[in-house]
Design a protein around this motif. Structure first.
Motif, short mmCIF file in Angstrom:
data_model
loop_
_atom_site.label_atom_id
_atom_site.label_comp_id
_atom_site.label_asym_id
_atom_site.label_seq_id
_atom_site.Cartn_x
_atom_site.Cartn_y
_atom_site.Cartn_z
N GLY A 96 0.82 -1.20 0.00
CA GLY A 96 0.00 0.00 0.00
C GLY A 96 0.86 1.25 0.00
O GLY A 96 2.02 1.22 0.43
N PHE A 97 0.27 2.36 -0.46
CA PHE A 97 1.03 3.61 -0.51
C PHE A 97 0.07 4.78 -0.72
O PHE A 97 -1.02 4.61 -1.28
CB PHE A 97 2.07 3.58 -1.64
N PRO A 98 0.47 5.98 -0.31
CA PRO A 98 -0.34 7.17 -0.59
C PRO A 98 -0.18 7.57 -2.05
O PRO A 98 0.82 7.23 -2.70
CB PRO A 98 0.24 8.22 0.35
N HIS A 99 -1.14 8.34 -2.56
CA HIS A 99 -1.12 8.72 -3.97
C HIS A 99 0.16 9.45 -4.36
O HIS A 99 0.69 9.27 -5.46
CB HIS A 99 -2.34 9.59 -4.29
N SER A 100 0.67 10.28 -3.47
CA SER A 100 1.84 11.10 -3.82
C SER A 100 3.07 10.26 -4.14
O SER A 100 3.99 10.74 -4.80
CB SER A 100 2.16 12.08 -2.68
N LEU A 101 3.10 9.02 -3.67
CA LEU A 101 4.24 8.14 -3.97
C LEU A 101 4.00 7.31 -5.22
O LEU A 101 4.93 6.69 -5.74
CB LEU A 101 4.52 7.21 -2.79
N GLY A 102 2.77 7.28 -5.70
CA GLY A 102 2.45 6.45 -6.85
C GLY A 102 2.84 7.08 -8.17
O GLY A 102 2.85 6.40 -9.21
N VAL A 120 7.89 -12.37 -9.55
CA VAL A 120 7.17 -11.95 -8.36
C VAL A 120 6.01 -11.04 -8.76
O VAL A 120 6.17 -10.14 -9.58
CB VAL A 120 8.11 -11.21 -7.38
N LYS A 121 4.84 -11.31 -8.19
CA LYS A 121 3.66 -10.53 -8.51
C LYS A 121 3.40 -9.48 -7.43
O LYS A 121 3.77 -9.67 -6.26
CB LYS A 121 2.44 -11.44 -8.65
N PHE A 122 2.74 -8.41 -7.82
CA PHE A 122 2.41 -7.34 -6.88
C PHE A 122 0.93 -7.04 -6.94
O PHE A 122 0.31 -7.08 -8.01
CB PHE A 122 3.20 -6.06 -7.21
N ARG A 123 0.38 -6.73 -5.79
CA ARG A 123 -0.99 -6.24 -5.69
C ARG A 123 -0.93 -4.90 -4.95
O ARG A 123 -0.40 -4.81 -3.85
CB ARG A 123 -1.86 -7.23 -4.92
N PHE A 124 -1.46 -3.86 -5.59
CA PHE A 124 -1.30 -2.51 -5.06
C PHE A 124 -2.60 -1.98 -4.46
O PHE A 124 -3.69 -2.31 -4.92
CB PHE A 124 -0.86 -1.55 -6.17
N ARG A 125 -2.43 -1.14 -3.44
CA ARG A 125 -3.59 -0.47 -2.84
C ARG A 125 -3.18 0.93 -2.41
O ARG A 125 -2.27 1.10 -1.60
CB ARG A 125 -4.11 -1.25 -1.63
N GLN A 126 -3.84 1.94 -2.97
CA GLN A 126 -3.61 3.33 -2.56
C GLN A 126 -4.55 3.67 -1.42
O GLN A 126 -5.66 3.15 -1.33
CB GLN A 126 -3.84 4.28 -3.73
N GLY A 127 -4.09 4.57 -0.55
CA GLY A 127 -4.96 4.95 0.57
C GLY A 127 -4.39 6.11 1.35
O GLY A 127 -3.24 6.52 1.15
N MET A 128 -5.20 6.63 2.24
CA MET A 128 -4.76 7.69 3.14
C MET A 128 -4.13 7.06 4.38
O MET A 128 -4.22 5.85 4.59
CB MET A 128 -5.94 8.58 3.50
N TYR A 129 -3.55 7.89 5.19
CA TYR A 129 -2.81 7.43 6.37
C TYR A 129 -3.60 6.45 7.23
O TYR A 129 -3.12 5.34 7.51
CB TYR A 129 -2.37 8.65 7.19
N LEU A 132 -4.23 3.02 5.43
CA LEU A 132 -3.01 2.22 5.24
C LEU A 132 -2.62 1.51 6.54
O LEU A 132 -2.24 0.34 6.54
CB LEU A 132 -1.87 3.10 4.74
N ILE A 133 -2.70 2.24 7.65
CA ILE A 133 -2.43 1.62 8.96
C ILE A 133 -3.40 0.47 9.19
O ILE A 133 -3.00 -0.65 9.57
CB ILE A 133 -2.58 2.66 10.10
N ARG A 134 -4.68 0.70 8.95
CA ARG A 134 -5.70 -0.33 9.16
C ARG A 134 -5.46 -1.55 8.27
O ARG A 134 -5.56 -2.69 8.73
CB ARG A 134 -7.08 0.25 8.88
N ASP A 135 -5.12 -1.31 7.01
CA ASP A 135 -4.92 -2.43 6.09
C ASP A 135 -3.73 -3.29 6.49
O ASP A 135 -3.75 -4.51 6.30
CB ASP A 135 -4.72 -1.90 4.66
N PHE A 145 4.08 1.90 2.38
CA PHE A 145 4.78 3.17 2.50
C PHE A 145 3.79 4.14 3.13
O PHE A 145 2.62 4.19 2.73
CB PHE A 145 5.21 3.69 1.13
N ILE A 146 4.26 4.93 4.07
CA ILE A 146 3.33 5.81 4.78
C ILE A 146 4.05 7.09 5.18
O ILE A 146 5.26 7.08 5.45
CB ILE A 146 2.75 5.09 6.02
N SER A 147 3.30 8.17 5.19
CA SER A 147 3.86 9.46 5.60
C SER A 147 2.81 10.23 6.38
O SER A 147 1.66 10.35 5.93
CB SER A 147 4.30 10.26 4.36
N PRO A 148 3.18 10.74 7.58
CA PRO A 148 4.48 10.60 8.23
C PRO A 148 4.65 9.21 8.83
O PRO A 148 3.66 8.49 9.02
CB PRO A 148 4.44 11.67 9.31
#
Length: 300
Positions: A96-102, A120-129, A132-135, A145-148
């Motif tokens: 998972g990652f925020p939009h700004s990193l995508g 290796v396969k990847f599954r992506f999920r964008q989200g807010m802080y 992302l913590i919950r997921d 990836f998370i900020s802060p």
């Protein structure tokens, strides 16, 4: 109690329909009904109530569904771990990652990793802080990836992989657009374009303005860095964006100016579930990421 009984029960609960569940499972409707009935007999409770042509979980059925899903998920993980132990090169990583990193970072990192590990396969999920913590906590994703970076959180662990500067972005015709650097309070009379509530960059910009001695006047809000950048370029206001969100170039771009005072930065962390050993392929990717940031980013 048999594994297929749990599988049939979960599918019926999700679809709220026996016939549709049977179709998804590629078995006869009678087989599904029979296994659900046996499961209810063994538990001594009713798991479903009839609602017209559909079925609905009883209160005890809702309770049992949570446990059944956990059991099936644990089994799926066990099978995956076995396969990845035999050959970690064919595993799957959920990140998972925020939009700004995508925009730049994620495609760059994944492309680099897949040159070494193409299967290796990847599954992506964008989200807010918060999401992302919950997921991560709920095992919906393996890494995020998370900020802060969350300095203290009992259920996740990780490390800061990057600290990057935020820059002022201004309309091209702004009076300060040609400056090499500015003090943030020079923008105190400008209208700001900020991220909507829930996005981690919003409080970061807000706190920086407060540290510079003023409260930003918000004229417009957006949910993506592309939107913020475009609105500023069109003359709708000013804003602050991290360096990574400014790699994009186009026909309409804002002026980018370094902030001299206060020095505004954001941390980017890589988190995973605390107290849990990741799968082999996730460990492989995690080690690669740590090495990648050490070698490619001076702000480590």
């Amino acid at each position: 109690m048999e594994l297929r009984q749990l599988q049939y029960f979960v599918q019926v609960a999700r679809l709220q329909h026996v016939t549709k569940a049977a179709e998804e499972l590629h078995v006869a409707q009678s087989a599904v009904s029979r296994q659900i009935h046996r499961l209810e007999e063994e538990l001594g409770v009713r798991l479903f109530m009839q609602r017209g042509r559909n079925v609905q979980l009883t209160p005890v059925g809702q309770l049992f569904l949570k446990r059944a899903e956990t059991i099936l998920l644990d089994l799926e993980r066990a099978v995956t771990e076995i396969h990845e132990f035999l050959d970690p090169e064919v595993g799957e990583i959920r990140i998972g990652f925020p939009h700004s990193l995508g925009i730049h970072l994620i495609p760059q990192v994944i492309a680099s990793f897949r040159k070494l590990h193409p299967n290796v396969k990847f599954r992506f999920r964008q989200g807010m802080y918060p999401s992302l913590i919950r997921d991560v906590v709920e095992a919906e994703i393996d890494l995020a990836f998370i900020s802060p970076f969350p300095e203290r959180h009992e259920q996740v662990t990780g490390e800061v992989v990057l600290t990057e500067d935020l820059y002022a972005i201004l309309p091209p015709n702004h009076a300060l657009a040609k400056e090499d650097s500015i003090h943030l309070n020079q923008l105190k009379d400008d209208t700001f374009v900020l991220f909507s509530n829930g996005y981690s960059l919003r409080p970061l910009v807000w706190d920086a303005c407060r540290a510079a001695g003023f409260v930003p006047q918000i004229g417009f809000e957006g949910e993506e860095t592309d939107t913020i950048r475009g609105l500023v370029a069109a003359g709708m206001g000013v804003s602050l964006l991290p360096e990574m969100a400014l790699y994009h170039t186009g026909s309409i771009m804002p002026a980018i100016v370094r902030i001299r005072e206060p020095h505004v930065t954001r941390t980017i962390g890589l988190i995973r579930r605390a107290g849990e050993k990741p799968s082999t392929v996730v460990q492989l990717f995690h080690a690669y990421l740590i090495d990648y940031f050490k070698n490619h980013y001076k702000a480590w």
